[in-house]
Scaffold this motif. Structure first.
Motif, PDB file in Angstrom:
ATOM      1  N   LEU A  25       7.392  67.655  13.378  1.00  0.00           N
ATOM      2  CA  LEU A  25       7.536  66.471  12.537  1.00  0.00           C
ATOM      3  C   LEU A  25       8.845  66.753  12.114  1.00  0.00           C
ATOM      4  O   LEU A  25       9.192  66.407  10.702  1.00  0.00           O
ATOM      5  CB  LEU A  25       6.207  66.341  11.527  1.00  0.00           C
ATOM      6  CG  LEU A  25       5.112  65.688  12.070  1.00  0.00           C
ATOM      7  CD1 LEU A  25       4.178  65.500  10.847  1.00  0.00           C
ATOM      8  CD2 LEU A  25       5.039  64.742  12.910  1.00  0.00           C
ATOM      9  N   LEU A  67       6.515  75.357   7.257  1.00  0.00           N
ATOM     10  CA  LEU A  67       5.885  76.372   6.288  1.00  0.00           C
ATOM     11  C   LEU A  67       5.531  77.571   7.046  1.00  0.00           C
ATOM     12  O   LEU A  67       5.026  78.531   6.591  1.00  0.00           O
ATOM     13  CB  LEU A  67       4.811  75.622   5.777  1.00  0.00           C
ATOM     14  CG  LEU A  67       4.920  74.514   4.922  1.00  0.00           C
ATOM     15  CD1 LEU A  67       3.826  73.694   4.368  1.00  0.00           C
ATOM     16  CD2 LEU A  67       5.706  74.962   3.464  1.00  0.00           C
ATOM     17  N   ALA A 111       8.022  63.845   4.281  1.00  0.00           N
ATOM     18  CA  ALA A 111       7.255  64.806   3.472  1.00  0.00           C
ATOM     19  C   ALA A 111       7.888  65.667   2.802  1.00  0.00           C
ATOM     20  O   ALA A 111       9.009  66.200   3.571  1.00  0.00           O
ATOM     21  CB  ALA A 111       6.122  65.180   4.222  1.00  0.00           C
TER      22      ALA A 111
HETATM   23  O1  T3D Z   1      10.255  77.184   1.250  1.00  0.00           O
HETATM   24  C1  T3D Z   1      11.175  76.635   0.702  1.00  0.00           C
HETATM   25  O2  T3D Z   1      12.377  76.773   1.480  1.00  0.00           O
HETATM   26  C2  T3D Z   1      11.451  75.814  -0.595  1.00  0.00           C
HETATM   27  C3  T3D Z   1      11.580  74.339  -0.071  1.00  0.00           C
HETATM   28  C4  T3D Z   1      10.587  73.710  -0.022  1.00  0.00           C
HETATM   29  C5  T3D Z   1      10.978  72.105   0.506  1.00  0.00           C
HETATM   30  C6  T3D Z   1       9.681  71.599   1.081  1.00  0.00           C
HETATM   31  O3  T3D Z   1       9.915  70.651   1.802  1.00  0.00           O
HETATM   32  S1  T3D Z   1       7.825  72.068   0.515  1.00  0.00           S
HETATM   33  C7  T3D Z   1       6.937  70.867   1.369  1.00  0.00           C
HETATM   34  C8  T3D Z   1       6.790  71.330   2.775  1.00  0.00           C
HETATM   35  N1  T3D Z   1       6.191  70.224   3.703  1.00  0.00           N
HETATM   36  C9  T3D Z   1       4.865  69.914   3.393  1.00  0.00           C
HETATM   37  O4  T3D Z   1       4.151  70.426   2.690  1.00  0.00           O
HETATM   38  C10 T3D Z   1       4.140  69.037   4.211  1.00  0.00           C
HETATM   39  C11 T3D Z   1       3.164  69.584   5.118  1.00  0.00           C
HETATM   40  N2  T3D Z   1       2.879  68.590   6.370  1.00  0.00           N
HETATM   41  C12 T3D Z   1       1.846  67.737   6.069  1.00  0.00           C
HETATM   42  O5  T3D Z   1       1.484  67.527   4.921  1.00  0.00           O
HETATM   43  C13 T3D Z   1       1.470  66.635   7.186  1.00  0.00           C
HETATM   44  O6  T3D Z   1       1.841  67.422   8.434  1.00  0.00           O
HETATM   45  C14 T3D Z   1       2.104  65.498   7.054  1.00  0.00           C
HETATM   46  C15 T3D Z   1       1.695  64.765   5.776  1.00  0.00           C
HETATM   47  C16 T3D Z   1       3.771  65.438   7.091  1.00  0.00           C
HETATM   48  C17 T3D Z   1       1.650  64.391   8.426  1.00  0.00           C
HETATM   49  O7  T3D Z   1       0.292  64.765   8.371  1.00  0.00           O
HETATM   50  P1  T3D Z   1       0.005  64.221   9.878  1.00  0.00           P
HETATM   51  O8  T3D Z   1      -1.723  64.385   9.979  1.00  0.00           O
HETATM   52  O9  T3D Z   1       0.482  63.075  10.404  1.00  0.00           O
HETATM   53  O10 T3D Z   1       0.482  65.392  10.833  1.00  0.00           O
HETATM   54  P2  T3D Z   1      -0.253  66.941  11.125  1.00  0.00           P
HETATM   55  O11 T3D Z   1      -1.139  67.004  12.026  1.00  0.00           O
HETATM   56  O12 T3D Z   1      -0.475  67.439   9.890  1.00  0.00           O
HETATM   57  O13 T3D Z   1       1.015  67.400  11.675  1.00  0.00           O
HETATM   58  C18 T3D Z   1       1.677  67.508  13.152  1.00  0.00           C
HETATM   59  C19 T3D Z   1       2.161  68.786  13.600  1.00  0.00           C
HETATM   60  O14 T3D Z   1       3.118  69.119  12.639  1.00  0.00           O
HETATM   61  C20 T3D Z   1       1.160  69.836  13.374  1.00  0.00           C
HETATM   62  O15 T3D Z   1       1.230  70.901  14.226  1.00  0.00           O
HETATM   63  P3  T3D Z   1       0.163  71.082  15.233  1.00  0.00           P
HETATM   64  O16 T3D Z   1      -1.424  71.246  14.534  1.00  0.00           O
HETATM   65  O17 T3D Z   1      -0.054  69.847  16.103  1.00  0.00           O
HETATM   66  O18 T3D Z   1       0.387  72.417  16.153  1.00  0.00           O
HETATM   67  C21 T3D Z   1       1.566  70.352  11.562  1.00  0.00           C
HETATM   68  O19 T3D Z   1       0.985  71.964  11.398  1.00  0.00           O
HETATM   69  C22 T3D Z   1       3.025  70.405  11.956  1.00  0.00           C
HETATM   70  N3  T3D Z   1       3.716  70.349  10.734  1.00  0.00           N
HETATM   71  C23 T3D Z   1       4.006  69.260   9.974  1.00  0.00           C
HETATM   72  N4  T3D Z   1       4.343  69.695   8.795  1.00  0.00           N
HETATM   73  C24 T3D Z   1       4.764  71.054   8.741  1.00  0.00           C
HETATM   74  C25 T3D Z   1       4.239  71.603  10.164  1.00  0.00           C
HETATM   75  N5  T3D Z   1       4.395  72.547  10.663  1.00  0.00           N
HETATM   76  C26 T3D Z   1       5.257  73.401   9.783  1.00  0.00           C
HETATM   77  N6  T3D Z   1       5.619  73.021   8.588  1.00  0.00           N
HETATM   78  C27 T3D Z   1       5.438  71.825   8.240  1.00  0.00           C
HETATM   79  N7  T3D Z   1       5.983  71.431   7.049  1.00  0.00           N
END
Ligand code: T3D
Length: 265
Positions: A25, A67, A111
């Motif tokens: 994403l 992450l 996000a």
């Molecule tokens: O660390 C620092 O440098 C400090 C700065 C921080 C800034 C930040 O942005 S901290 C916040 C980080 N982001 C998040 O916490 C969001 C994490 N993601 C989610 O909560 C959900 O993915 C979403 C709400 C965005 C979308 O949900 P959904 O159900 O539509 O999709 P999904 O199935 O969760 O995600 C699809 C794939 O993308 C999945 O991988 P997979 O299982 O198909 O292999 C998921 O793990 C991956 N993905 C989504 N967001 C992230 C990610 N992988 C790594 N990092 C992510 N942030």
């Protein structure tokens, strides 16, 4: 490693930057930050570039920090201040300071820092299926990339607090109703509408728009008297541009103006 974490497409008078890690994403990695910073520098250095369109590849806009790069080894303390100092903060500052309008086309979920990078753009358009999530509270972090600054200014204190503390997703429709973003389009219409807007900006009086961005940003901290002084100075500058002269001529001649975006006479 991703081949091209940011895609750059040159259009007539503007550029389209696409965050390109769709399998995650479009979450930010170091490489994506470096590529995006370079793309923004190149756009700024190109005097024919008069607008920028930022969007995401695939079904998401940007999921914030990747992450998987934040898995701490036992006994290790992540140093997140450095990532903000070197990447996120310069990115947000640059988006605000670019001397032309920046349009975000939020094609899917935005996000964490992904949401706030979108909010840092001058005009935010979103697909009806998109959503905005201040995801930080879910993982014990503070909204960054300007989130704590943008949210209360855009939606007011009560909504800002709830969004930041609950990390509940806000639909694109709700975001537009609250004034978090400018407009929502049906998914298929988002990119054509965003490109149309950028094509409009590519023919606009660019210097006047850049000065307007500066005035609006300064208004966040200035009192009225200081802002009136600033408007006087910026209007001096705007009044010296060929586009002002052309705008007046075109009005009086009852024709469409042909703005060049050039800086001085
Ligand atoms: O660390 C620092 O440098 C400090 C700065 C921080 C800034 C930040 O942005 S901290 C916040 C980080 N982001 C998040 O916490 C969001 C994490 N993601 C989610 O909560 C959900 O993915 C979403 C709400 C965005 C979308 O949900 P959904 O159900 O539509 O999709 P999904 O199935 O969760 O995600 C699809 C794939 O993308 C999945 O991988 P997979 O299982 O198909 O292999 C998921 O793990 C991956 N993905 C989504 N967001 C992230 C990610 N992988 C790594 N990092 C992510 N942030």
């Amino acid at each position: 490693m991703d081949e091209q974490p940011v895609l750059v497409d040159l259009r007539e008078g503007y550029r389209v930057l696409t965050l390109n890690r769709p399998q995650r994403l479009n979450a930010f990695t170091e490489a994506m930050h470096v590529a995006l910073a370079a793309a923004l520098r190149d756009a700024e250095a190109d005097s024919s570039c008069r607008a920028l369109l930022l969007t995401g590849a695939g079904r998401g806009f940007c999921a914030g920090q990747d992450l998987t790069d934040r898995i701490a080894a036992p006994g290790e303390t992540p140093q997140l201040g450095g990532a903000l100092e070197h990447h996120y903060n310069p990115l947000v500052r640059k988006l605000r300071a670019l001397p032309f309008p920046v349009v975000a086309a939020v094609n899917g979920v935005a996000a964490g820092a992904g949401a706030n990078v979108a909010l840092a753009c001058d005009i935010v358009l979103a697909a009806r299926s998109a959503s905005f999530v201040q995801a930080f509270a879910r993982i014990g972090l503070v909204p960054d990339s300007g989130g704590t600054w943008f949210l209360p200014r855009l939606v007011g204190a009560a909504r800002a607090r709830a969004l930041a503390l609950l990390a509940e997703p806000v639909s694109a429709e709700q975001a537009a109703q609250w004034g978090l973003i400018w407009k929502v389009f049906d998914d298929a219409a988002l990119m054509p509408e965003a490109e149309k807007l950028c094509a409009h900006f590519a023919r606009a009086p660019t210097v006047g728009l850049a000065l307007t961005k500066r005035a609006l940003d300064a208004a966040e901290t200035n009192d009225l008297s200081a802002q009136l002084d600033l408007e006087r100075e910026l209007q001096r500058e705007a009044g010296a541009t060929p586009d002002f002269a052309e705008g007046v001529r075109a009005f009086l001649e009852k024709r469409a103006p042909a703005f060049t975006g050039k800086r001085s006479r």
